[in-house]
Write an enzyme that holds these catalytic residues in place. Structure first.
Site, short mmCIF file in Angstrom:
data_model
loop_
_atom_site.label_atom_id
_atom_site.label_comp_id
_atom_site.label_asym_id
_atom_site.label_seq_id
_atom_site.Cartn_x
_atom_site.Cartn_y
_atom_site.Cartn_z
N GLU A 40 0.05 -2.59 -7.91
CA GLU A 40 -1.34 -3.06 -7.79
C GLU A 40 -2.17 -1.83 -7.44
OE1 GLU A 40 -4.23 -4.50 -4.88
OE2 GLU A 40 -2.49 -5.80 -4.54
N CYS A 69 -8.86 -3.84 -2.07
CA CYS A 69 -8.87 -3.64 -3.52
C CYS A 69 -9.68 -4.74 -4.20
CB CYS A 69 -7.47 -3.58 -4.07
SG CYS A 69 -6.51 -4.96 -3.54
N1 LIG Z 1 -6.26 -0.59 -4.97
C1 LIG Z 1 -5.70 -0.69 -3.79
O1 LIG Z 1 -5.24 -1.75 -3.40
C2 LIG Z 1 -5.63 0.49 -2.93
C3 LIG Z 1 -6.08 1.71 -3.38
N2 LIG Z 1 -5.96 2.80 -2.59
C4 LIG Z 1 -6.43 4.10 -3.13
O2 LIG Z 1 -5.43 5.07 -2.87
C5 LIG Z 1 -5.98 6.22 -2.22
C6 LIG Z 1 -4.92 6.84 -1.33
O3 LIG Z 1 -4.38 5.84 -0.50
P1 LIG Z 1 -2.86 5.67 -0.22
O4 LIG Z 1 -2.69 4.41 0.48
O5 LIG Z 1 -2.32 6.86 0.49
O6 LIG Z 1 -2.17 5.49 -1.66
P2 LIG Z 1 -1.11 6.35 -2.42
O7 LIG Z 1 -0.98 5.74 -3.76
O8 LIG Z 1 -1.41 7.79 -2.38
O9 LIG Z 1 0.28 6.12 -1.63
C7 LIG Z 1 0.90 4.86 -1.53
C8 LIG Z 1 2.39 5.06 -1.32
O10 LIG Z 1 2.98 5.58 -2.50
C9 LIG Z 1 3.64 6.81 -2.24
N3 LIG Z 1 3.37 7.67 -3.38
C10 LIG Z 1 2.14 8.07 -3.81
N4 LIG Z 1 2.26 8.86 -4.89
C11 LIG Z 1 3.58 8.95 -5.17
C12 LIG Z 1 4.33 9.63 -6.17
N5 LIG Z 1 3.75 10.40 -7.09
N6 LIG Z 1 5.66 9.49 -6.15
C13 LIG Z 1 6.28 8.74 -5.22
N7 LIG Z 1 5.63 8.09 -4.24
C14 LIG Z 1 4.30 8.19 -4.21
C15 LIG Z 1 3.04 7.32 -0.95
O11 LIG Z 1 3.96 8.13 -0.26
C16 LIG Z 1 2.75 6.03 -0.22
O12 LIG Z 1 3.92 5.57 0.42
C17 LIG Z 1 -7.20 5.67 -1.54
O13 LIG Z 1 -8.16 6.64 -1.30
C18 LIG Z 1 -7.66 4.64 -2.51
O14 LIG Z 1 -8.43 5.25 -3.49
C19 LIG Z 1 -5.39 2.70 -1.34
C20 LIG Z 1 -4.94 1.51 -0.85
C21 LIG Z 1 -5.04 0.29 -1.61
O1 LIG Z 2 -8.56 -9.15 -0.13
C1 LIG Z 2 -7.41 -9.35 0.27
O2 LIG Z 2 -7.12 -10.23 1.09
C2 LIG Z 2 -6.28 -8.52 -0.26
C3 LIG Z 2 -6.77 -7.25 -0.81
C4 LIG Z 2 -5.69 -6.40 -1.31
O3 LIG Z 2 -4.73 -6.86 -1.86
C5 LIG Z 2 -5.78 -4.96 -1.12
O4 LIG Z 2 -6.82 -4.49 -0.68
O5 LIG Z 2 -4.79 -4.27 -1.40
#
Ligand SMILES: NC(=O)C1=CN([C@@H]2O[C@H](COP(=O)(O)OP(=O)(O)OC[C@H]3O[C@@H](n4cnc5c(N)ncnc54)[C@H](O)[C@@H]3O)[C@@H](O)[C@H]2O)C=CC1
Ligand SMILES: O=C(O)CCC(=O)C(=O)O
Length: 527
Positions: A265, A302
């Protein structure tokens, strides 16, 4: 419970020999105790070997035993008490009330999956009895059930350190399906992860299950995650996070000699369409409600409403005035990590610098790690001409696209990438316009909602928290709600097996008392 900084590998705790790192207090940027040590390749290997060894036993646990295990995990999380909340507040910067609510959601989710397991419907048992007399060819006896896919790697999200993390929705649905889980802790909340991981580990022991049903690995970078996804014993991946991270895992999974599915996601801007009659009647009220949804959790959802589409006019002006007035009073709030704060500031700065974009309002300025809300507007022509305007800015920022007419709103929606949610604000006089948009929205999003905002996902049986790429890697599924279990199942057919060799779900006597599809018709147990 003391946080040790160790990896949890099956029933053991083992200090990693990889890179050492510390959690950071989100509000201050100060390092927290203790030091955590990343897992080594040998730790990844051991966790995967234990998971593979546990698989055949765990996937055939009785439905009752598996349901009790999920309930035991829920109880063990609650038994962590306030220590969990306090640590999680420090690591995430999220307030107490939010985290207590999130803990309730996490525990509720585990209990919902316990009920799903007891019900047994997820096995989708089907029986097509043999027809030896059928002409021109006899029909064999064919029976089908769903089985667990194998050990699952789960990557916890930074923004939901409980409900989408170590014992969150991915873990709960994988365990419910009968899959052992190897979780990779998010480096932003390793202490929270360890506490929850120890609760799961204790429940495994209490329920007498094989130790490999659950492991938790630590890493400050990406090497452990990469090794985990590459391990031949891992059969599927659950992930919530950035598009870059999700796509990297999809590529790693596809490059394996035996590719596996990744349920990631990722990013979504969640369009909100304000239809004319609703805007005219209550544009100001919608504007105030929008400001609340946008800034919830510092916008770190998200499902955050990142894009507003409306036809120009007095109604939209009222919405903009009310939303701007509300936003200028909203306090800046601590963001999850310095990196996420930095990415948010860069995204906002890019919008501010874009000559086609007008800054309408900023929230109150805050401290070093706090996100300041931002509202922008642009024209439909500019939006359609500049792809960067449709990119997610993770935090409390949103862009209003002023459209000349409803046809342009439709054209903008047609151009969007896949999304988790879309919201329509409408009154009865808007029904015809809404009806024309619904087919577009159905193609673009996983959840369509009316007169609300997508933040705050209900955990239930009819929820879809998914959507076409890049909202997720596979728009056919959901990461929230009971349907999420199907990501970790696959069907097996049994042809002409004697009763003694069939799984209980498929025996003539139906000992599990399942609703089954028998010769194409749904049949109640005992009927
Ligand atoms: N759409 C969503 O639900 C979300 C989006 N984000 C976005 O992600 C950005 C960074 O947030 P993070 O939570 O640190 O997300 P991230 O995607 O950088 O990391 C999430 C997890 O995946 C692992 N990971 C990341 N890249 C990897 C790779 N190339 N290979 C193996 N493992 C990998 C990381 O170590 C961490 O455990 C935020 O600034 C935001 O833009 C963050 C949280 C939720
Ligand atoms: O809005 C929510 O309760 C869940 C949102 C979500 O899944 C996220 O931000 O990763």
């Amino acid at each position: 419970m003391r946080i040790t900084g160790e990896n949890l590998i099956g029933g053991a705790s083992r200090r990693g020999e990889g890179e050492t790192f510390r959690a950071v207090e989100a509000a201050t940027g100060q390092p927290l105790e203790p030091a955590f040590a990343a897992a080594t390749p040998a730790d990844v290997d051991r966790a995967c070997a234990l998971a593979a060894a546990a698989f055949d036993t765990y996937r055939e646990t009785s439905l009752e035993d598996r349901a009790r295990f999920l309930e035991a995990v829920a109880e063990a999380i609650l038994a962590l008490g306030d220590e969990l909340i306090v640590r999680c507040m420090a690591e995430s910067g999220l307030p107490r009330a939010r985290l207590e609510g999130e803990r309730g959601r996490t525990v509720g989710q585990l209990k919902m999956f316990a009920a799903v397991v007891r019900d047994g419907g997820f096995l989708e048992a089907r029986v097509d009895p043999a027809q030896p007399e059928r002409k021109p060819l006899p029909r064999p006896d064919l029976r089908l059930r769903q089985i667990a896919v194998g050990p699952v790697a789960v990557f916890g999200a930074s923004n939901f350190p409980l409900a989408f993390s170590v014992a969150g929705g991915d873990t709960a649905s994988a365990l419910a399906a009968g899959c052992p889980v190897v979780a990779k802790a998010h480096p932003a909340h390793p202490g929270t992860s360890e506490l929850v991981g120890r609760a799961v580990q204790a429940a495994v022991k209490q329920c007498g299950l094989p130790e490999g049903v659950f492991s938790l690995l630590l890493d400050a970078g990406i090497s452990v995650g990469q090794a985990l996804v590459a391990d031949p014993r891992i059969a599927a991946v659950g992930f919530t996070g950035s598009r870059r991270g999700g796509v990297a895992l999809m590529q790693a999974a596809a490059a394996r000699p035996v590719p596996i599915p990744v349920y990631a996601e990722m990013s979504s801007i969640n369009p909100v369409v304000l239809l004319p009659a609703a805007l005219e009647a209550r544009g100001r009220d919608i504007g105030r409600a929008f400001a609340g949804s946008l800034t919830l959790g510092s916008g770190q959802f998200c499902t955050n409403p990142g894009l507003i589409l409306a036809v120009e006019g007095a109604g939209l002006d009222g919405f903009v005035e009310a939303a701007s007035a509300a936003l200028t009073e909203i306090q800046a709030a601590t963001m999850l990590t310095p990196g996420i704060h930095k990415a948010y500031c860069a995204g906002v700065a890019a919008l501010e610098a874009n000559p086609a974009v007008t800054t309408l309002a900023r929230g109150l300025a805050g401290g070093t790690h706090q996100g300041q809300a931002a509202l922008f507007s642009t024209t439909a022509d500019a939006f359609l001409a500049d792809h960067s305007l449709a990119e997610e800015v993770f935090g409390a920022a949103s862009l209003i696209v002023r459209c000349p007419d409803l046809a342009t709103i439709r054209a903008v929606l047609e151009r969007l990438e896949g999304q988790l949610t879309a919201a329509l604000h409408l009154d009865e006089a808007d029904h015809e316009a809404a009806r024309a948009l619904l087919p577009v929205l159905e193609r673009r999003v996983g959840r369509i909602l009316v007169n609300g905002f997508g933040t705050g996902v209900e955990v239930g049986h009819a929820m879809v928290h998914g959507g076409p790429y890049p909202a997720t890697s596979d728009g056919r599924t959901t990461s929230v709600g009971s349907l999420a279990i199907h990501r970790f199942l696959r069907p097996v057919s049994y042809q002409d097996l004697p009763q003694a060799l069939l799984p209980d779900a498929l025996k003539d006597a139906n000992p599990l008392k399942l609703w089954r599809r028998e010769d194409g018709k749904t049949v109640a147990p005992g009927a």
